[in-house]
Scaffold this active site. Sequence first.
Site, PDB file in Angstrom:
ATOM      1  N   THR A  96       0.869  -1.176   0.000  1.00 28.54           N
ATOM      2  CA  THR A  96       0.000   0.000   0.000  1.00 28.54           C
ATOM      3  C   THR A  96       0.907   1.227   0.000  1.00 28.54           C
ATOM      4  O   THR A  96       1.602   1.496   0.986  1.00 28.54           O
ATOM      5  CB  THR A  96      -0.915   0.018   1.230  1.00 28.54           C
ATOM      6  OG1 THR A  96      -1.799  -1.104   1.173  1.00 28.54           O
ATOM      7  CG2 THR A  96      -1.750   1.296   1.267  1.00 28.54           C
ATOM      8  N   LYS A 171      -7.651   1.489  -2.645  1.00 26.71           N
ATOM      9  CA  LYS A 171      -7.270   1.122  -1.278  1.00 26.71           C
ATOM     10  C   LYS A 171      -7.343   2.319  -0.343  1.00 26.71           C
ATOM     11  O   LYS A 171      -7.912   2.243   0.756  1.00 26.71           O
ATOM     12  CB  LYS A 171      -5.858   0.528  -1.272  1.00 26.71           C
ATOM     13  CG  LYS A 171      -5.284   0.249   0.102  1.00 26.71           C
ATOM     14  CD  LYS A 171      -6.026  -0.838   0.858  1.00 26.71           C
ATOM     15  CE  LYS A 171      -5.479  -1.054   2.269  1.00 26.71           C
ATOM     16  NZ  LYS A 171      -4.158  -1.687   2.286  1.00 26.71           N
ATOM     17  N   LYS A 246      -1.061   5.383   8.441  1.00 24.67           N
ATOM     18  CA  LYS A 246      -0.326   5.397   7.170  1.00 24.67           C
ATOM     19  C   LYS A 246      -1.290   5.588   5.999  1.00 24.67           C
ATOM     20  O   LYS A 246      -1.058   6.429   5.120  1.00 24.67           O
ATOM     21  CB  LYS A 246       0.450   4.093   7.007  1.00 24.67           C
ATOM     22  CG  LYS A 246       1.067   3.917   5.622  1.00 24.67           C
ATOM     23  CD  LYS A 246       1.552   2.494   5.387  1.00 24.67           C
ATOM     24  CE  LYS A 246       1.964   2.282   3.939  1.00 24.67           C
ATOM     25  NZ  LYS A 246       2.372   0.884   3.651  1.00 24.67           N
TER      26      LYS A 246
END
Length: 296
Positions: A96, A171, A246
Amino acid sequence: MATVAFIGLGNMGLPMALNLVKAGHEVVGFDVSASNLEGLTGAGGTGAASAGEAAAKADVVVTMLPAGQHVRQVYTGEGGVIASAKPGALLIDCSTIDVDSARAVADAATGAGFAMLDAPVSGGVGGAAAGTLTFMVGGPDDAFARAEPLLSRMGKAVIHAGGPGTGQAAKICNNMVLGISMIAVGEAFVLAEKLGLDHQKLFDISSKSSGQCWSLTTYCPVPGPVPTSPANRDYQPGFTAEMMLKDLKLAQQAANNSGAATPLGAEAAALYTVFANNGNGKLDFSAIIKMLRGAC
């Protein structure tokens, strides 16, 4: 069965690689941690001395790395994947990372004659171990068709999001929704506590009403209503607060670069920053309810 190079054998990468071993693929792995690499070799995989060495032996290269700079280095650095992979190899990055890095690496791969996909996952460490991840895949149609059977060995859903970078876009958008909704659910339970409303009663009502969402019905942040929720295990993580932070930061970076207005996403990132900076980053992200109560 394909020979697969798997680069990055951490909490997510190792169980994903082991599922490929179980499916009968020859897996050649590399990780900077010797103990992580031993986890693969002890289960029937083969170790390599570098990312380039692993890639040179593979029909498919899969990476699961911490951040964009690591992906750029592993793919485009001297002796990296693009320089070492054999002609015709399919490259799949499951990390990611930021959309710009995903697209830059895909451009470099395409320029060198390789098909590449960005394929970040949802489902956490438990999903990686169980082979029930969701893959959000960006890249060319023909590359997706080649990758789908392999990714299906590691997940229950493999969804083509569009062109290069769209897997990463999906995502971070999805996890921005998740981060915001968990805070909202946590606030609702804290308010219910103040008003004398029982946790189970609120759950029974909201789960069948307009407040219904995944953060409530699958990952309820208080013990009791959902037995599998981390709240019943003192918030031992399925997905840590620092990982949520994050993703929220990546969403804010993308929003700033694209000019999108995401005020709730920005506020969620700010709250998770405070929570993580107070020593809670290794807890499950649903533990942010503790901060909303003023308990940490």
